[in-house]
Scaffold this motif. Structure first.
Motif, PDB file in Angstrom:
ATOM      1  N   ILE A  26     -11.404   7.328 -10.741  1.00  0.00           N
ATOM      2  CA  ILE A  26     -11.876   8.007 -11.947  1.00  0.00           C
ATOM      3  C   ILE A  26     -12.515   6.992 -12.894  1.00  0.00           C
ATOM      4  O   ILE A  26     -11.961   5.917 -13.134  1.00  0.00           O
ATOM      5  CB  ILE A  26     -10.721   8.741 -12.646  1.00  0.00           C
ATOM      6  CG1 ILE A  26     -10.193   9.871 -11.756  1.00  0.00           C
ATOM      7  CG2 ILE A  26     -11.160   9.303 -13.998  1.00  0.00           C
ATOM      8  CD1 ILE A  26      -8.983  10.588 -12.324  1.00  0.00           C
ATOM      9  N   GLU A  27     -13.676   7.344 -13.419  1.00  0.00           N
ATOM     10  CA  GLU A  27     -14.376   6.460 -14.345  1.00  0.00           C
ATOM     11  C   GLU A  27     -13.777   6.614 -15.749  1.00  0.00           C
ATOM     12  O   GLU A  27     -13.783   7.709 -16.317  1.00  0.00           O
ATOM     13  CB  GLU A  27     -15.873   6.778 -14.373  1.00  0.00           C
ATOM     14  CG  GLU A  27     -16.594   6.475 -13.073  1.00  0.00           C
ATOM     15  CD  GLU A  27     -16.471   5.011 -12.669  1.00  0.00           C
ATOM     16  OE1 GLU A  27     -16.646   4.142 -13.545  1.00  0.00           O
ATOM     17  OE2 GLU A  27     -16.187   4.741 -11.486  1.00  0.00           O
ATOM     18  N   LEU A  28     -13.281   5.524 -16.269  1.00  0.00           N
ATOM     19  CA  LEU A  28     -12.636   5.520 -17.579  1.00  0.00           C
ATOM     20  C   LEU A  28     -13.441   4.669 -18.552  1.00  0.00           C
ATOM     21  O   LEU A  28     -14.151   3.745 -18.152  1.00  0.00           O
ATOM     22  CB  LEU A  28     -11.215   4.949 -17.458  1.00  0.00           C
ATOM     23  CG  LEU A  28     -10.295   5.611 -16.437  1.00  0.00           C
ATOM     24  CD1 LEU A  28      -8.988   4.828 -16.319  1.00  0.00           C
ATOM     25  CD2 LEU A  28     -10.015   7.063 -16.808  1.00  0.00           C
ATOM     26  N   MET A  29     -13.322   4.982 -19.838  1.00  0.00           N
ATOM     27  CA  MET A  29     -13.998   4.149 -20.845  1.00  0.00           C
ATOM     28  C   MET A  29     -13.133   4.008 -22.090  1.00  0.00           C
ATOM     29  O   MET A  29     -12.238   4.811 -22.348  1.00  0.00           O
ATOM     30  CB  MET A  29     -15.378   4.705 -21.203  1.00  0.00           C
ATOM     31  CG  MET A  29     -15.418   5.965 -22.043  1.00  0.00           C
ATOM     32  SD  MET A  29     -15.233   5.666 -23.849  1.00  0.00           S
ATOM     33  CE  MET A  29     -16.638   4.607 -24.159  1.00  0.00           C
ATOM     34  N   GLY A  30     -13.418   2.933 -22.833  1.00  0.00           N
ATOM     35  CA  GLY A  30     -12.684   2.670 -24.058  1.00  0.00           C
ATOM     36  C   GLY A  30     -13.517   1.840 -25.006  1.00  0.00           C
ATOM     37  O   GLY A  30     -14.634   1.410 -24.672  1.00  0.00           O
ATOM     38  N   TYR A  31     -12.967   1.595 -26.190  1.00  0.00           N
ATOM     39  CA  TYR A  31     -13.692   0.896 -27.245  1.00  0.00           C
ATOM     40  C   TYR A  31     -12.953  -0.374 -27.646  1.00  0.00           C
ATOM     41  O   TYR A  31     -11.765  -0.334 -27.976  1.00  0.00           O
ATOM     42  CB  TYR A  31     -13.830   1.800 -28.472  1.00  0.00           C
ATOM     43  CG  TYR A  31     -14.565   3.084 -28.209  1.00  0.00           C
ATOM     44  CD1 TYR A  31     -15.950   3.152 -28.257  1.00  0.00           C
ATOM     45  CD2 TYR A  31     -13.857   4.257 -27.901  1.00  0.00           C
ATOM     46  CE1 TYR A  31     -16.626   4.338 -28.020  1.00  0.00           C
ATOM     47  CE2 TYR A  31     -14.518   5.445 -27.657  1.00  0.00           C
ATOM     48  CZ  TYR A  31     -15.903   5.485 -27.706  1.00  0.00           C
ATOM     49  OH  TYR A  31     -16.557   6.651 -27.467  1.00  0.00           O
ATOM     50  N   TYR A  32     -13.671  -1.478 -27.615  1.00  0.00           N
ATOM     51  CA  TYR A  32     -13.090  -2.766 -28.015  1.00  0.00           C
ATOM     52  C   TYR A  32     -13.733  -3.243 -29.312  1.00  0.00           C
ATOM     53  O   TYR A  32     -14.947  -3.107 -29.514  1.00  0.00           O
ATOM     54  CB  TYR A  32     -13.302  -3.812 -26.921  1.00  0.00           C
ATOM     55  CG  TYR A  32     -12.823  -5.187 -27.337  1.00  0.00           C
ATOM     56  CD1 TYR A  32     -11.462  -5.489 -27.331  1.00  0.00           C
ATOM     57  CD2 TYR A  32     -13.714  -6.152 -27.791  1.00  0.00           C
ATOM     58  CE1 TYR A  32     -11.011  -6.725 -27.754  1.00  0.00           C
ATOM     59  CE2 TYR A  32     -13.271  -7.394 -28.209  1.00  0.00           C
ATOM     60  CZ  TYR A  32     -11.917  -7.675 -28.187  1.00  0.00           C
ATOM     61  OH  TYR A  32     -11.477  -8.890 -28.608  1.00  0.00           O
ATOM     62  N   LEU A  33     -12.896  -3.788 -30.202  1.00  0.00           N
ATOM     63  CA  LEU A  33     -13.384  -4.340 -31.469  1.00  0.00           C
ATOM     64  C   LEU A  33     -12.713  -5.675 -31.715  1.00  0.00           C
ATOM     65  O   LEU A  33     -11.492  -5.748 -31.883  1.00  0.00           O
ATOM     66  CB  LEU A  33     -13.068  -3.381 -32.621  1.00  0.00           C
ATOM     67  CG  LEU A  33     -13.597  -3.773 -34.005  1.00  0.00           C
ATOM     68  CD1 LEU A  33     -15.121  -3.748 -34.031  1.00  0.00           C
ATOM     69  CD2 LEU A  33     -13.036  -2.843 -35.084  1.00  0.00           C
ATOM     70  N   PRO A  34     -13.496  -6.772 -31.702  1.00  0.00           N
ATOM     71  CA  PRO A  34     -12.890  -8.078 -31.960  1.00  0.00           C
ATOM     72  C   PRO A  34     -12.492  -8.224 -33.414  1.00  0.00           C
ATOM     73  O   PRO A  34     -13.137  -7.669 -34.314  1.00  0.00           O
ATOM     74  CB  PRO A  34     -14.010  -9.063 -31.594  1.00  0.00           C
ATOM     75  CG  PRO A  34     -15.262  -8.297 -31.808  1.00  0.00           C
ATOM     76  CD  PRO A  34     -14.946  -6.859 -31.459  1.00  0.00           C
ATOM     77  N   ALA A  35     -11.419  -8.943 -33.664  1.00  0.00           N
ATOM     78  CA  ALA A  35     -10.939  -9.168 -35.031  1.00  0.00           C
ATOM     79  C   ALA A  35     -11.974  -9.934 -35.846  1.00  0.00           C
ATOM     80  O   ALA A  35     -12.847 -10.625 -35.299  1.00  0.00           O
ATOM     81  CB  ALA A  35      -9.623  -9.928 -34.996  1.00  0.00           C
ATOM     82  N   LYS A  36     -11.872  -9.817 -37.157  1.00  0.00           N
ATOM     83  CA  LYS A  36     -12.801 -10.533 -38.035  1.00  0.00           C
ATOM     84  C   LYS A  36     -12.691 -12.036 -37.846  1.00  0.00           C
ATOM     85  O   LYS A  36     -13.685 -12.767 -37.864  1.00  0.00           O
ATOM     86  CB  LYS A  36     -12.520 -10.173 -39.495  1.00  0.00           C
ATOM     87  CG  LYS A  36     -12.792  -8.727 -39.857  1.00  0.00           C
ATOM     88  CD  LYS A  36     -12.426  -8.473 -41.312  1.00  0.00           C
ATOM     89  CE  LYS A  36     -12.602  -7.024 -41.710  1.00  0.00           C
ATOM     90  NZ  LYS A  36     -12.214  -6.772 -43.114  1.00  0.00           N
ATOM     91  N   GLN A  37     -11.471 -12.503 -37.695  1.00  0.00           N
ATOM     92  CA  GLN A  37     -11.209 -13.914 -37.459  1.00  0.00           C
ATOM     93  C   GLN A  37     -10.565 -14.066 -36.089  1.00  0.00           C
ATOM     94  O   GLN A  37      -9.775 -13.220 -35.675  1.00  0.00           O
ATOM     95  CB  GLN A  37     -10.278 -14.485 -38.541  1.00  0.00           C
ATOM     96  CG  GLN A  37     -10.819 -14.371 -39.956  1.00  0.00           C
ATOM     97  CD  GLN A  37     -12.087 -15.187 -40.146  1.00  0.00           C
ATOM     98  OE1 GLN A  37     -12.244 -16.262 -39.559  1.00  0.00           O
ATOM     99  NE2 GLN A  37     -13.006 -14.679 -40.963  1.00  0.00           N
ATOM    100  N   PRO A  38     -10.894 -15.148 -35.373  1.00  0.00           N
ATOM    101  CA  PRO A  38     -10.303 -15.353 -34.046  1.00  0.00           C
ATOM    102  C   PRO A  38      -8.775 -15.280 -34.092  1.00  0.00           C
ATOM    103  O   PRO A  38      -8.143 -15.815 -34.997  1.00  0.00           O
ATOM    104  CB  PRO A  38     -10.780 -16.757 -33.674  1.00  0.00           C
ATOM    105  CG  PRO A  38     -12.058 -16.939 -34.432  1.00  0.00           C
ATOM    106  CD  PRO A  38     -11.836 -16.232 -35.736  1.00  0.00           C
ATOM    107  N   THR A  39      -8.191 -14.572 -33.142  1.00  0.00           N
ATOM    108  CA  THR A  39      -6.741 -14.382 -33.109  1.00  0.00           C
ATOM    109  C   THR A  39      -6.274 -14.210 -31.674  1.00  0.00           C
ATOM    110  O   THR A  39      -7.056 -13.836 -30.797  1.00  0.00           O
ATOM    111  CB  THR A  39      -6.334 -13.143 -33.938  1.00  0.00           C
ATOM    112  OG1 THR A  39      -4.922 -12.964 -33.863  1.00  0.00           O
ATOM    113  CG2 THR A  39      -7.017 -11.884 -33.428  1.00  0.00           C
TER     114      THR A  39
END
Length: 328
Positions: free
Chosen positions: A82-95
């Motif tokens: 099954i083809e799945l998808m999601g959303y990634y958002l990097p933090a404002k500051q590296p963590t």
């Protein structure tokens, strides 16, 4: 002659019973598990929330926050194709902190932005929100109620870990079906990066949840209808309502779990979470919010909710914030 008539009556009654069971199994499978609109939940009194909560759900500033973020779409093929998808958002500051937020039944990934805003803006976490199979932009023609989704969650974590430093610490935070998903995953061999689980308004097993709702909404006993539906679900969706069991999973858990539930929840009774908490093998905490219905705890007592989550994470994750820049 009378004997023949009685035999005919018995055969007819048995035939009617079998037809009813088969038809009922398909009806309830299509009603609850097959992908599509679920009008039967419209106006359900057990899902009624306060005016304050409804206003936050429909008009809260988190919606504008979600719209303004530049999410990276990620895609993955599940173990069963099954083809799945999601959303990634990097933090404002590296963590080195990452939270994976799992949504509820009939929801979609970006609805978890209500919680994502807190993790991103106040805790400084990297953020990932997947669409469960059958939901949002993910494929699938059925809802997994957490069971196949637990493996999808683990595989998402492994995919994300390909770009992670080994020191990255991952938190699973789920709501309702998403809470059952993270609890079911807790009983599996998790990637080393997963350090903590937060389950908001979870149920125990899918069978138990359906039995409760079958009685509450339709005034029907679980047996034998639900057992027949269980066979159909196994044949059509590849999983059993009985094996989809968070209660068994948490008895194998090795990482800390924070349980959250509203004391006024009648859609998924609060006692389900209390029992989950009581049998959890790993370190566990229980946070109950008075007057909160299903999935309402965050809005009803946001300050206490945030404080509890932050205290829990501070107790179980490292205090260091390594300069790890995921996906950049």
């Amino acid at each position: 002659m009378k004997k023949i008539r009685w035999k005919t009556v018995v055969v007819l009654l048995v035939a009617i019973f079998i037809i009813f069971q088969i038809a009922g199994s398909f009806f309830f499978y299509n009603l609850a598990i097959k992908r599509g609109p679920k009008d039967f939940l419209t106006g359900n009194a057990d899902l009624k929330v306060s005016a304050e909560t409804m206003d936050v759900f429909l008009n809260g500033d988190w919606l504008d926050w979600v719209d303004k973020q530049e999410f990276e779409e990620m895609h993955m093929t599940s173990r069963d194709g099954i083809e799945l998808m999601g959303y990634y958002l990097p933090a404002k500051q590296p963590t080195n902190k990452l939270v994976i937020l799992t949504h509820g039944y009939l929801g979609h990934a970006k609805q978890m932005g209500l919680y994502g805003q807190f993790y991103y803006e106040e805790l400084g976490y990297n953020l990932f929100m997947p669409n469960a199979r059958g939901h949002g932009k993910s494929g699938g023609d059925y809802y997994g109620f957490g069971w196949p989704d637990r493996l999808d969650l683990i595989d998402w974590t492994k995919l994300l870990s390909e770009n992670m430093d080994p020191a990255t610490e991952v938190v699973y935070h789920g709501l309702s079906m998403g809470a059952a998903t993270v609890l079911m995953a807790s009983g599996e061999k998790l990637p080393d990066q997963v350090k903590a689980v937060i389950a908001d308004s979870p149920y125990q097993s899918v069978y138990q949840l359906f039995a409760y709702q079958l009685n509450r909404m339709f005034h029907l006993p679980a047996f034998p209808l639900l057992d027949n539906m269980n066979l159909l679900t196994n044949a059509k969706a590849g999983y059993s309502l009985k094996e989809a069991d968070a209660l068994s999973a948490v008895q194998r858990a090795t990482i800390p779990i924070l349980y959250i539930h509203g004391n006024a929840d009648t859609f998924v009774p609060t006692d389900m979470t209390k029992e989950l908490y009581e049998v959890t093998e790993s370190e566990a905490e229980l946070f109950l919010v008075d007057d909160a219905n299903h999935g309402e705890a965050f809005v009803m007592d946001q300050k206490a909710y945030k404080r509890k989550v932050e205290d829990f994470l501070n107790a179980h994750l490292s205090t260091s914030n390594l300069s790890i820049d995921l996906f950049r």
